[in-house]
Design an enzyme around this catalytic site. Sequence first.
Site, PDB file in Angstrom:
ATOM      1  N   GLU A   1     -26.939  -2.860  -9.498  1.00 13.54           N
ATOM      2  CA  GLU A   1     -27.282  -1.562 -10.076  1.00 13.54           C
ATOM      3  C   GLU A   1     -27.895  -1.800 -11.449  1.00 13.54           C
ATOM      4  OE1 GLU A   1     -23.217   0.305  -9.442  1.00 13.54           O
ATOM      5  OE2 GLU A   1     -24.522   1.816  -8.547  1.00 13.54           O
TER       6      GLU A   1
ATOM      7  N   ASN B   1     -12.067   5.263 -12.286  1.00 13.65           N
ATOM      8  CA  ASN B   1     -11.880   4.549 -13.560  1.00 13.65           C
ATOM      9  C   ASN B   1     -12.979   4.795 -14.598  1.00 13.65           C
ATOM     10  OD1 ASN B   1     -13.568   2.953 -11.971  1.00 13.65           O
ATOM     11  ND2 ASN B   1     -12.969   1.081 -13.028  1.00 13.65           N
TER      12      ASN B   1
ATOM     13  N   CYS C   1     -13.198  -2.813 -13.653  1.00 15.17           N
ATOM     14  CA  CYS C   1     -13.530  -3.864 -12.690  1.00 15.17           C
ATOM     15  C   CYS C   1     -13.948  -5.147 -13.392  1.00 15.17           C
ATOM     16  CB  CYS C   1     -14.620  -3.382 -11.761  1.00 15.17           C
ATOM     17  SG  CYS C   1     -16.020  -2.705 -12.653  1.00 15.17           S
TER      18      CYS C   1
ATOM     19  N   GLU D   1     -19.994  -1.968  -5.212  1.00 13.30           N
ATOM     20  CA  GLU D   1     -19.480  -2.499  -6.482  1.00 13.30           C
ATOM     21  C   GLU D   1     -17.965  -2.476  -6.352  1.00 13.30           C
ATOM     22  OE1 GLU D   1     -21.243  -3.805  -8.693  1.00 13.30           O
ATOM     23  OE2 GLU D   1     -23.217  -2.866  -8.681  1.00 13.30           O
TER      24      GLU D   1
HETATM   25  P1  NAD Z   1     -10.813   3.314  -3.916  1.00 14.52           P
HETATM   26  O1  NAD Z   1     -11.499   2.280  -3.100  1.00 14.52           O
HETATM   27  O2  NAD Z   1      -9.464   3.732  -3.519  1.00 14.52           O
HETATM   28  O3  NAD Z   1     -11.677   4.661  -3.957  1.00 14.52           O
HETATM   29  C1  NAD Z   1     -12.993   4.696  -4.423  1.00 14.52           C
HETATM   30  C2  NAD Z   1     -13.680   5.931  -3.873  1.00 14.52           C
HETATM   31  O4  NAD Z   1     -13.798   5.798  -2.454  1.00 14.52           O
HETATM   32  C3  NAD Z   1     -12.943   7.250  -4.115  1.00 14.52           C
HETATM   33  O5  NAD Z   1     -13.867   8.270  -4.375  1.00 14.52           O
HETATM   34  C4  NAD Z   1     -12.262   7.473  -2.775  1.00 14.52           C
HETATM   35  O6  NAD Z   1     -12.012   8.841  -2.531  1.00 14.52           O
HETATM   36  C5  NAD Z   1     -13.277   6.941  -1.812  1.00 14.52           C
HETATM   37  N1  NAD Z   1     -12.739   6.533  -0.510  1.00 14.52           N
HETATM   38  C6  NAD Z   1     -11.478   6.119  -0.204  1.00 14.52           C
HETATM   39  N2  NAD Z   1     -11.363   5.839   1.098  1.00 14.52           N
HETATM   40  C7  NAD Z   1     -12.575   6.083   1.660  1.00 14.52           C
HETATM   41  C8  NAD Z   1     -13.088   5.971   2.985  1.00 14.52           C
HETATM   42  N3  NAD Z   1     -12.340   5.548   3.997  1.00 14.52           N
HETATM   43  N4  NAD Z   1     -14.386   6.285   3.189  1.00 14.52           N
HETATM   44  C9  NAD Z   1     -15.177   6.680   2.164  1.00 14.52           C
HETATM   45  N5  NAD Z   1     -14.736   6.824   0.907  1.00 14.52           N
HETATM   46  C10 NAD Z   1     -13.454   6.516   0.647  1.00 14.52           C
HETATM   47  O7  NAD Z   1     -10.878   2.763  -5.394  1.00 14.52           O
HETATM   48  P2  NAD Z   1     -10.244   3.390  -6.726  1.00 14.52           P
HETATM   49  O8  NAD Z   1      -8.789   3.111  -6.711  1.00 14.52           O
HETATM   50  O9  NAD Z   1     -10.712   4.783  -6.938  1.00 14.52           O
HETATM   51  O10 NAD Z   1     -10.978   2.489  -7.838  1.00 14.52           O
HETATM   52  C11 NAD Z   1     -10.491   1.275  -8.258  1.00 14.52           C
HETATM   53  C12 NAD Z   1     -11.298   0.125  -7.676  1.00 14.52           C
HETATM   54  O11 NAD Z   1     -12.682   0.269  -7.991  1.00 14.52           O
HETATM   55  C13 NAD Z   1     -10.918  -1.218  -8.252  1.00 14.52           C
HETATM   56  O12 NAD Z   1     -10.786  -2.167  -7.228  1.00 14.52           O
HETATM   57  C14 NAD Z   1     -12.090  -1.576  -9.156  1.00 14.52           C
HETATM   58  O13 NAD Z   1     -12.264  -2.935  -9.397  1.00 14.52           O
HETATM   59  C15 NAD Z   1     -13.218  -0.985  -8.428  1.00 14.52           C
HETATM   60  N6  NAD Z   1     -14.360  -0.777  -9.326  1.00 14.52           N
HETATM   61  C16 NAD Z   1     -15.458  -1.599  -9.223  1.00 14.52           C
HETATM   62  C17 NAD Z   1     -16.531  -1.449 -10.088  1.00 14.52           C
HETATM   63  C18 NAD Z   1     -17.760  -2.326 -10.003  1.00 14.52           C
HETATM   64  O14 NAD Z   1     -18.776  -1.921 -10.518  1.00 14.52           O
HETATM   65  N7  NAD Z   1     -17.712  -3.468  -9.368  1.00 14.52           N
HETATM   66  C19 NAD Z   1     -16.494  -0.468 -11.069  1.00 14.52           C
HETATM   67  C20 NAD Z   1     -15.361   0.342 -11.137  1.00 14.52           C
HETATM   68  C21 NAD Z   1     -14.309   0.179 -10.244  1.00 14.52           C
END
Ligand code: NAD
Length: 453
Positions: free
Chosen positions: A433, A131, A263, A229
């Site tokens: 962070e 995102n 997020c 995060e």
């Molecule tokens: P996701 O959890 O599907 O993936 C995030 C990352 O993790 C990707 O690079 C993915 O390839 C990797 N990943 C997936 N499975 C994994 C595993 N088993 N082991 C290690 N890595 C793995 O999330 P997304 O759909 O890419 O992003 C959306 C989510 O991110 C939303 O829930 C959003 O709220 C959150 N987000 C949080 C923040 C924050 O700062 N709190 C900021 C941005 C996004």
Amino acid sequence: MTTTEVINPATEKVVATVELVDAAGTDAAIERAQRAAKDWREVAPGDRARILRRFAEAIDANLEELAQLEVANAGHTIGNARWEAGNARDVLHFAAGMPERLLGNQIPVAGGVDITFHEPLGVVGVIVPWNFPMPIAAWGFAPALAAGNAVVLKPAELTPLTAIRLGELALQAGLPEYVFQVLPGKGSVVGQRFVTHPGVRKVVFTGSTEVGKQIMAGCADQVKRVTLELGGKSANIVFADADLERAAATAPYGVFDNAGQDCCARSRILVQRSVFDRFLELLEPAVQGVRVGDPAADATEMGPLISAAHRDRVAGFLEPSTKVAFTGAMPEGPGFWYPPTVVLPDAPTDRVLTEEIFGPVVAVLPFDDEADAVRIANDTEYGLSGSIWTNDVGRALRVSRGVEAGNLSVNSHSSVRYWTPFGGYKQSGLGRELGPDAALAFTETKNVFIATQ
Ligand code: NAD
């Protein structure tokens, strides 16, 4: 070698084909990083700072190219994408001030001298979601590098292009080889290896709460350091004494920015009951005024969703019984579009109220008084951000202290400044962070006592 096609979400056209790193490639990169980390930690603080400044300048010199890449890869509006590249630059400039300021303590003791050191961890693995590919990458790699660590970074499968370019710019700027490596690949392969490989001493993960829990559980096996995060379901609380016009005019941008794939999206608007109807009257033209369309056009305020699958997921939150108050605009033709949508939930258990939709859907609901507002705002396992609209400064502070979230704004919707701390309460995350202590999260504190007698 496996490859993946990167799709422009506004046109559905292929913009690039990227090679994916496999498990053996990940192991080899981690081992190269372990060797590089040994030398990088010995680079004098002032020299480390200078190299990070040069990296920031390289981003600045290529800012427009990076921004255009993000428009094509993630469908971000060009205005947002320029901000995001600028944020990566600024985070690096800020981090460049850290190597010379990693101050330890001298603690009074009997019979000697006691001093503390902040030492680098070694190799840090950064896992990034789709995102905000550039800022979230930089929030991890910049302070980690500043503290003397080597970084392996895995961008999201859908959005690897800007991260790959940042890796090239780092090398051009003079960062020694293998101190910062970008490894495009699958979460279940590359990301998982960051968790299980003993050479990686810390994982910084930004993404869904579901995957974050698996990462934390996996890291427990080696007592690996972890920063998380995760998701959010933040409240925008509007009191009757607020500037209602401003609150309504800005509310769409507090949730629909980046098409709600944020997020920090204020995806629940809580409005004091006495002004509820008036607020909705003011909100309708504001939502309909959000300019949705070609993300490359300067005037556009909202682009498409990241993928067809994600658009279907977002649409799935609206049941036939969901009360839709009104919607905004949406272009016709190719692209993964979804209109800004305002819903009125029926019950506190509605999925539109309890789950992170991560799209341009906002739920509006009434509250009675201050205590009721805080109770509803906290009625979630998430706790990332939120806004409070009131002209009563005492109430602003009371409610800010009452809401269980890491990043709150009063009479505004801003959550992120690179020099202030960022992170979540409850299941929105672990650790912080950015901010003045960012580098400390990438160090171990060592205490040394020297006897003088
Ligand atoms: P996701 O959890 O599907 O993936 C995030 C990352 O993790 C990707 O690079 C993915 O390839 C990797 N990943 C997936 N499975 C994994 C595993 N088993 N082991 C290690 N890595 C793995 O999330 P997304 O759909 O890419 O992003 C959306 C989510 O991110 C939303 O829930 C959003 O709220 C959150 N987000 C949080 C923040 C924050 O700062 N709190 C900021 C941005 C996004």
